[in-house]
Design an enzyme around this catalytic site. Structure first.
Site, PDB file in Angstrom:
ATOM      1  N   HIS A   2      14.223 -11.944   4.609  1.00 50.82           N
ATOM      2  CA  HIS A   2      14.890 -12.467   5.765  1.00 50.82           C
ATOM      3  C   HIS A   2      13.609 -13.378   6.773  1.00 50.82           C
ATOM      4  O   HIS A   2      12.439 -13.154   6.628  1.00 50.82           O
ATOM      5  CB  HIS A   2      15.241 -11.271   6.581  1.00 50.82           C
ATOM      6  CG  HIS A   2      14.103 -10.314   7.024  1.00 50.82           C
ATOM      7  ND1 HIS A   2      13.293 -10.409   8.202  1.00 50.82           N
ATOM      8  CD2 HIS A   2      13.853  -9.204   6.503  1.00 50.82           C
ATOM      9  CE1 HIS A   2      12.596  -9.609   8.138  1.00 50.82           C
ATOM     10  NE2 HIS A   2      12.839  -8.655   7.250  1.00 50.82           N
ATOM     11  N   GLU A  14      16.038  -2.354   3.617  1.00 51.41           N
ATOM     12  CA  GLU A  14      14.445  -1.992   3.592  1.00 51.41           C
ATOM     13  C   GLU A  14      14.187  -0.645   3.280  1.00 51.41           C
ATOM     14  O   GLU A  14      14.978   0.392   3.517  1.00 51.41           O
ATOM     15  CB  GLU A  14      14.146  -2.603   5.107  1.00 51.41           C
ATOM     16  CG  GLU A  14      12.587  -2.417   5.430  1.00 51.41           C
ATOM     17  CD  GLU A  14      11.827  -3.199   4.358  1.00 51.41           C
ATOM     18  OE1 GLU A  14      11.903  -3.028   3.081  1.00 51.41           O
ATOM     19  OE2 GLU A  14      10.696  -3.992   4.795  1.00 51.41           O
TER      20      GLU A  14
END
Ligand code: NAG
Ligand code: NAG
Ligand code: NAG
Ligand code: NAG
Ligand code: NAG
Ligand code: NAG
Length: 355
Positions: A98, A203
């Site tokens: 990202h 994550e």
């Protein structure tokens, strides 16, 4: 209720593990990122055709001579699959990190020691919010750079666009995928961009509030046309603000995510995954790729060989651990974090945020 569902999941995992095991390896010799001489800290995927080495292949012939490196490489991956036994599959994964999020900006602002031992446990500082952080302006720009680069590769290199798309359920990855892939001009017949939202691509789960995800209702309202994988729970049942996933535990679920991508029939040869620094690190470990740290917004392609072997593998999931943290802002954090009083293991989250 909850207990019996979890038991059912555990049982089906055990059955799968008994039947077969997918052994992943990275096939080297195709991408600069696989070469020991490539320095990840200075590597720029946008100035190197994603790192594709401009080489020849045994299948090259007079007809393919004038094709672009990406066209010839795609042909090579098709050939690798055509010539491989039925239990061996090749795919190219495009693992994208990202763009910069507010948690990245805050870590830089406070310094990593102070961020890890205190600030990351809060939901923000009054000016910035980093619980399930959104993208900063530079994060949005990084995703736009990735978008423009994909378009440029499609136009000038005739790169084969992704046949399937997957994305982590955190806000920063959803937004990055949207900016990167929405509105690309693709050839007719290309797979439209409609990424599957997958829990196990999130994550690595630490005590940081930026690792907590929002509820399913919110995620669906953000991108209503995107499918969400079956079994995705309404609330985040993994993050608790007290214990963190170890690398072993993270690798276990990264492998489960890869297994589901490789076992599905409709994912195609080129697969896009939008995820996170730590999680891409874990995927690379499972793929036996060398360590390759990505900067925010960067993308790494990996040619993967997946061999299904009829063997039982240990299914140790790996443990989760608690760690000591300050309960008030640290006094200093130049080299390491110094708490105003003795650091103690956190037994309840420092803040309770209802996402
Ligand atoms: C996985 O495949 C690699 C390459 O073929 C091989 O060296 C390795 O021994 C295999 N590992 C397992 C666990 O099967
Ligand atoms: C790839 O290499 C060939 C042969 O050396 C060359 O003609 C071609 O211009 C190169 N393509 C790119 C994109 O660098
Ligand atoms: C909060 O953190 C941001 C960095 O993300 C920083 O720019 C801002 O100045 C901080 N605000 C306060 C009140 O410290
Ligand atoms: C994939 O295709 C094979 C053969 O067509 C079929 O047996 C299998 O059930 C399919 N798997 C999935 C996950 O759809
Ligand atoms: C889901 O999240 C949204 C936004 O974060 C919140 O307003 C809403 O109350 C939550 N819904 C449930 C059922 O928890
Ligand atoms: C589904 C969705 O919200 N798509 C948005 C993705 O981003 C573009 C701009 O890049 C918007 O126009 C879309 O509405």
């Amino acid at each position: 209720m909850k207990f019996s569902r979890l038991t059912a999941v555990a049982l089906s995992l055990a059955v799968l593990a008994d039947a077969s095991y997918v052994n992943y390896t990275t096939v080297t010799g195709y991408f600069l990122q696989d070469e020991a001489t490539t320095d990840p800290s200075t590597f720029d995927f946008t100035s190197t055709n994603f790192g594709l080495i401009n080489r020849t292949y045994p299948i090259d012939n007079k007809k393919t001579k004038n094709r672009t490196p990406w066209e010839r490489f795609y042909h090579q991956v098709v050939e690798l699959n055509r010539r491989s036994p039925p239990n061996v599959d090749y795919k190219v994964l495009f693992l994208g990190r990202h763009g910069e999020g507010w948690h990245n900006a805050a870590e830089e602002y406070y310094g990593t020691p102070a961020w890890n031992c205190y600030w990351s446990l809060l939901d923000g500082n009054g000016t910035a919010t980093w619980c399930d952080a959104d993208l900063t302006d530079s994060g949005i720009k990084q995703a736009q750079i990735a978008h423009n680069f994909w378009q440029n590769q499609l136009n000038s290199q005739h790169i084969h666009p992704p046949d399937s798309y997957f994305v982590s359920p955190l806000t920063r990855t959803l937004r990055t995928a949207n900016i990167t892939f929405s509105g690309l001009r693709l050839l007719p017949g290309s797979t439209p961009f409609r990424p599957l939202i997958k829990e196990y691509l999130r994550e690595g789960i630490s005590l940081h509030t930026c690792d907590q995800r929002r509820n399913r209702t919110y995620i669906h309202s953000l991108f209503p046309t995107w499918p969400i994988e079956r079994g995705f729970t309404e609330t985040d049942e993994l993050w608790n603000g007290v214990t963190a996933e170890t690398s072993a535990a993270e690798d276990f679920r990264s492998k489960a995510a890869l297994d589901s991508i490789f076992k599905a029939n409709d994912t195609g040869l080129f697969v896009s995954v939008t995820s996170h620094s730590g999680e891409i690190g874990s995927l690379l470990r499972v793929l036996k790729h060398r360590t390759f740290q990505l900067s925010t917004g960067a993308v790494i392609p990996v040619l993967v060989r997946a061999e299904t072997v009829p063997e039982t593998r240990p299914t140790t999931k790996g443990s989760w651990t608690a760690s000591a943290h300050c309960t008030a802002p640290p006094v200093t954090s130049v080299q390491s974090c110094v708490c105003p009083s003795t650091a103690v293991p956190v037994t309840t989250p420092l803040v309770t945020v209802s996402l």
